[in-house]
Write a protein that holds these residues in place. Structure first.
Motif, PDB file in Angstrom:
ATOM      1  N   ARG A 165       0.810  -1.218   0.000  1.00  0.00           N
ATOM      2  CA  ARG A 165       0.000   0.000   0.000  1.00  0.00           C
ATOM      3  C   ARG A 165       0.846   1.272   0.000  1.00  0.00           C
ATOM      4  NH1 ARG A 165      -3.160  -2.744  -1.776  1.00  0.00           N
ATOM      5  NH2 ARG A 165      -5.147  -3.493  -0.962  1.00  0.00           N
ATOM      6  N   THR A 166       2.116   1.183   0.359  1.00  0.00           N
ATOM      7  CA  THR A 166       2.985   2.355   0.340  1.00  0.00           C
ATOM      8  C   THR A 166       3.069   2.899  -1.086  1.00  0.00           C
ATOM      9  OG1 THR A 166       4.286   1.527   2.198  1.00  0.00           O
ATOM     10  CG2 THR A 166       5.316   3.204   0.815  1.00  0.00           C
ATOM     11  N   ARG A 167       2.907   4.206  -1.213  1.00  0.00           N
ATOM     12  CA  ARG A 167       2.846   4.827  -2.531  1.00  0.00           C
ATOM     13  C   ARG A 167       3.989   5.820  -2.734  1.00  0.00           C
ATOM     14  NH1 ARG A 167       0.091   1.151  -3.361  1.00  0.00           N
ATOM     15  NH2 ARG A 167      -1.957   1.012  -4.341  1.00  0.00           N
ATOM     16  N   ALA A 168       4.431   5.901  -3.990  1.00  0.00           N
ATOM     17  CA  ALA A 168       5.430   6.892  -4.390  1.00  0.00           C
ATOM     18  C   ALA A 168       4.864   7.673  -5.562  1.00  0.00           C
ATOM     19  CB  ALA A 168       6.733   6.204  -4.781  1.00  0.00           C
ATOM     20  N   VAL A 169       4.829   8.982  -5.419  1.00  0.00           N
ATOM     21  CA  VAL A 169       4.263   9.850  -6.455  1.00  0.00           C
ATOM     22  C   VAL A 169       5.364  10.763  -6.975  1.00  0.00           C
ATOM     23  CG1 VAL A 169       2.555  11.631  -6.975  1.00  0.00           C
ATOM     24  CG2 VAL A 169       1.982   9.780  -5.359  1.00  0.00           C
ATOM     25  N   ARG A 170       5.498  10.820  -8.300  1.00  0.00           N
ATOM     26  CA  ARG A 170       6.544  11.654  -8.892  1.00  0.00           C
ATOM     27  C   ARG A 170       6.211  13.133  -8.736  1.00  0.00           C
ATOM     28  NH1 ARG A 170      10.244  10.494 -13.163  1.00  0.00           N
ATOM     29  NH2 ARG A 170       8.984   8.740 -13.927  1.00  0.00           N
ATOM     30  N   ASP A 171       7.223  13.914  -8.368  1.00  0.00           N
ATOM     31  CA  ASP A 171       7.094  15.364  -8.287  1.00  0.00           C
ATOM     32  C   ASP A 171       8.370  15.970  -8.861  1.00  0.00           C
ATOM     33  OD1 ASP A 171       6.239  17.932  -7.711  1.00  0.00           O
ATOM     34  OD2 ASP A 171       7.000  17.877  -5.644  1.00  0.00           O
ATOM     35  N   GLY A 172       8.354  16.203 -10.163  1.00  0.00           N
ATOM     36  CA  GLY A 172       9.552  16.700 -10.834  1.00  0.00           C
ATOM     37  C   GLY A 172      10.637  15.647 -10.856  1.00  0.00           C
ATOM     38  N   ALA A 173      11.803  15.994 -10.280  1.00  0.00           N
ATOM     39  CA  ALA A 173      12.939  15.073 -10.255  1.00  0.00           C
ATOM     40  C   ALA A 173      12.966  14.239  -8.975  1.00  0.00           C
ATOM     41  CB  ALA A 173      14.243  15.845 -10.400  1.00  0.00           C
ATOM     42  N   ASP A 188       5.468  11.950   3.428  1.00  0.00           N
ATOM     43  CA  ASP A 188       5.974  12.929   2.468  1.00  0.00           C
ATOM     44  C   ASP A 188       7.501  12.917   2.395  1.00  0.00           C
ATOM     45  OD1 ASP A 188       3.393  13.731   1.822  1.00  0.00           O
ATOM     46  OD2 ASP A 188       3.355  15.264   3.387  1.00  0.00           O
ATOM     47  N   VAL A 189       8.064  11.720   2.361  1.00  0.00           N
ATOM     48  CA  VAL A 189       9.524  11.580   2.258  1.00  0.00           C
ATOM     49  C   VAL A 189       9.933  11.745   0.795  1.00  0.00           C
ATOM     50  CG1 VAL A 189      11.470   9.997   2.544  1.00  0.00           C
ATOM     51  CG2 VAL A 189       9.654  10.074   4.268  1.00  0.00           C
ATOM     52  N   ARG A 190      10.795  12.708   0.534  1.00  0.00           N
ATOM     53  CA  ARG A 190      11.219  12.996  -0.836  1.00  0.00           C
ATOM     54  C   ARG A 190      12.513  12.258  -1.165  1.00  0.00           C
ATOM     55  NH1 ARG A 190       9.120  17.198  -3.781  1.00  0.00           N
ATOM     56  NH2 ARG A 190       7.293  18.222  -2.828  1.00  0.00           N
ATOM     57  N   VAL A 191      12.465  11.481  -2.222  1.00  0.00           N
ATOM     58  CA  VAL A 191      13.621  10.700  -2.664  1.00  0.00           C
ATOM     59  C   VAL A 191      13.932  11.082  -4.106  1.00  0.00           C
ATOM     60  CG1 VAL A 191      14.538   8.380  -3.043  1.00  0.00           C
ATOM     61  CG2 VAL A 191      12.958   8.800  -1.140  1.00  0.00           C
ATOM     62  N   PRO A 192      15.189  11.420  -4.406  1.00  0.00           N
ATOM     63  CA  PRO A 192      15.524  11.828  -5.784  1.00  0.00           C
ATOM     64  C   PRO A 192      15.425  10.658  -6.768  1.00  0.00           C
ATOM     65  CG  PRO A 192      17.496  11.687  -4.435  1.00  0.00           C
ATOM     66  CD  PRO A 192      16.337  11.543  -3.492  1.00  0.00           C
ATOM     67  N   GLU A 193      15.175  11.006  -8.016  1.00  0.00           N
ATOM     68  CA  GLU A 193      15.036  10.000  -9.072  1.00  0.00           C
ATOM     69  C   GLU A 193      16.242   9.060  -9.135  1.00  0.00           C
ATOM     70  OE1 GLU A 193      13.063   8.433 -12.615  1.00  0.00           O
ATOM     71  OE2 GLU A 193      12.361  10.096 -11.368  1.00  0.00           O
ATOM     72  N   GLU A 194      17.441   9.608  -8.905  1.00  0.00           N
ATOM     73  CA  GLU A 194      18.645   8.776  -9.025  1.00  0.00           C
ATOM     74  C   GLU A 194      18.768   7.742  -7.912  1.00  0.00           C
ATOM     75  OE1 GLU A 194      20.093  12.836  -7.346  1.00  0.00           O
ATOM     76  OE2 GLU A 194      18.641  12.113  -8.832  1.00  0.00           O
ATOM     77  N   ASN A 195      17.871   7.766  -6.934  1.00  0.00           N
ATOM     78  CA  ASN A 195      17.895   6.792  -5.843  1.00  0.00           C
ATOM     79  C   ASN A 195      16.985   5.601  -6.087  1.00  0.00           C
ATOM     80  OD1 ASN A 195      19.577   8.673  -4.531  1.00  0.00           O
ATOM     81  ND2 ASN A 195      18.791   8.040  -2.537  1.00  0.00           N
ATOM     82  N   ILE A 196      16.459   5.474  -7.290  1.00  0.00           N
ATOM     83  CA  ILE A 196      15.706   4.269  -7.636  1.00  0.00           C
ATOM     84  C   ILE A 196      16.711   3.135  -7.838  1.00  0.00           C
ATOM     85  CG2 ILE A 196      14.311   3.146  -9.416  1.00  0.00           C
ATOM     86  CD1 ILE A 196      12.955   5.844  -9.892  1.00  0.00           C
ATOM     87  N   LEU A 197      16.511   2.023  -7.136  1.00  0.00           N
ATOM     88  CA  LEU A 197      17.387   0.868  -7.275  1.00  0.00           C
ATOM     89  C   LEU A 197      16.808  -0.058  -8.341  1.00  0.00           C
ATOM     90  CD1 LEU A 197      19.900  -0.645  -6.207  1.00  0.00           C
ATOM     91  CD2 LEU A 197      18.399  -1.812  -4.584  1.00  0.00           C
ATOM     92  N   GLY A 198      17.592  -0.334  -9.373  1.00  0.00           N
ATOM     93  CA  GLY A 198      17.075  -1.130 -10.478  1.00  0.00           C
ATOM     94  C   GLY A 198      16.223  -0.264 -11.391  1.00  0.00           C
ATOM     95  N   GLU A 199      15.097  -0.842 -11.839  1.00  0.00           N
ATOM     96  CA  GLU A 199      14.237  -0.139 -12.776  1.00  0.00           C
ATOM     97  C   GLU A 199      12.868   0.164 -12.167  1.00  0.00           C
ATOM     98  OE1 GLU A 199      14.004  -1.975 -16.670  1.00  0.00           O
ATOM     99  OE2 GLU A 199      15.788  -3.159 -16.214  1.00  0.00           O
TER     100      GLU A 199
END
Length: 384
Positions: free
Chosen positions: A141-149, A211-222
């Motif tokens: 159920r944990t969600r991640a929503v893109r906000d810019g980078a 509301d934890v913000r994680v940068p795009e480059e911190n995605i592990l894998g695809e």
């Protein structure tokens, strides 16, 4: 078919056994005393000292690739070493390793997360379980929503091993519209941990992401490929759980045999009674069965085979074995086994966890049966 260890492998096993007996087992009385008084089993200074000695002895990064400074001993020797370390209840593991899925990171991620973890400078945790998604990992159920980078993560994870101590987490969230994705999130990005009291010394945590913000480059894998990474993490080391249980069971059975030789009841050593002899014999048979199932699963991993079925069998069998053996050992010791003067009651509480975490007994049975019914695994095979 050769079941023997090479001269080098025996030397490694014996060196680890000696290290456990000389450096770790003497700490057991203090660990029991600390835990009775509500303190951590080992203080940080003792852990640092032990790890320094382990590194000096060459047991740093047992299964870590040589290019990262590890020994690269392979899954089979890693399982054998885990059996030796399992002979003590002192909460210690050899350092120099990292979660296997961190190797899937980019070069920058390896520099920031993988290498510091191997060096012992950073601590990680793996967060997939949620209050409503334990064994059913697809129900995240944990969600991640893109906000810019950046991606904004909201949700809660529970029963996370190492979550109270970790400074970064591999957290799995549904990144719409791609699906489950793994993010590397530093603690200073805003997530917090809360300890979960348990019946044993295992201290899991609840992790809260608001509301934890994680940068795009911190995605592990695809993007959307997180579930495959999660299954890789779970499956790779599942055989290591029964490995440590085997070491504990062998140590406890030895204690039971020693006690049965000296304890008298009604004018006879209790070792002379058939009831006690059968408990000892059944325990030895079950330990040996678990040992070879575990080593077979490790061997499949080492050969690059799909070891998920064998690992489920080893995990289910090993967890049940450990709980049966500790129950018999406590029974043989009688009232003394129930006291906190001996470590048996502690093992009794700790080993109960094996039937729950990293896939419950029921999940392992479901997996094994499904593989057979669907033809993914076949009866009558050896090394296939």
């Amino acid at each position: 078919m050769d079941f023997s260890l090479s001269t080098e492998e025996r030397q490694i096993r014996d060196t680890v056994r000696s290290f456990v007996e000389k450096e770790i087992m003497p700490l057991e009385p203090g660990v029991l005393r600390n835990e009775r008084e509500g303190r951590p089993g080992l203080d940080p200074e003792t852990v640092r000292d032990l790890r320094a000695k382990a590194r000096k002895s060459g047991f740093w990064g047992i299964n870590t690739p040589e290019e990262y400074g590890g020994a690269a001993l392979g899954p089979v020797m890693s399982a054998i070493i885990a059996m030796e370390v399992g002979r003590t209840f002192v909460p210690f593991t050899f350092g120099g390793s990292a979660d296997n899925i961190l190797y899937a990171g980019t070069e920058e991620q390896k520099r920031r997360y993988l290498v510091p973890t191997i060096e012992g400078e950073r601590r990680s945790c793996f967060a997939i379980t949620e209050p409503g998604a334990g064994s059913d990992a697809r129900n995240i159920r944990t969600r991640a929503v893109r906000d810019g980078a950046e991606w904004i993560i909201n949700g809660e994870k529970t029963f996370i091993t190492g979550g109270n101590e970790a400074d970064f987490v591999m957290v799995f969230a549904v990144a719409e519209p791609y699906g489950v994705t793994c993010f590397l999130a530093d603690r200073d990005m805003g997530w917090r941990s809360e300890p979960i009291p348990t019946m044993g010394q295992w201290g899991p945590a609840s992790l809260v992401f608001q509301d934890v913000r994680v940068p795009e480059e911190n995605i592990l894998g695809e993007l959307g490929k997180g579930f495959e990474l999660a299954m890789q993490w779970i499956g790779q080391g599942r055989y290591m759980i029964p490995a440590r249980a085997i070491g504990a069971a062998e140590r406890m059975l030895g204690m039971a045999i020693d006690y049965a030789r000296i304890r008298e009841s009604m004018g006879r050593k209790i070792s002379e009674y058939q009831a006690i002899q059968w408990m000892i014999a059944d325990s030895q048979v079950e330990i040996e069965a678990a040992k070879w199932l575990t080593l077979y699963a490790a061997w499949q991993v080492q050969q690059g085979m799909d070891a998920r079925h064998a690992s489920s069998i080893a995990k289910l069998n090993g967890a049940l074995m450990a709980n049966q053996v500790v129950d018999r050992v406590l029974q043989i010791h009688g009232g003394m086994g129930y006291t906190k003067e001996l470590p048996i009651e502690r093992w009794y509480r700790e080993l109960r966890l094996l039937r729950i975490f990293e896939g419950t007994d029921e999940i392992q049975r479901r997996t094994i049966a499904r593989n057979l019914i669907k033809g993914h695994a076949r009866l009558g095979t050896i090394g296939e």
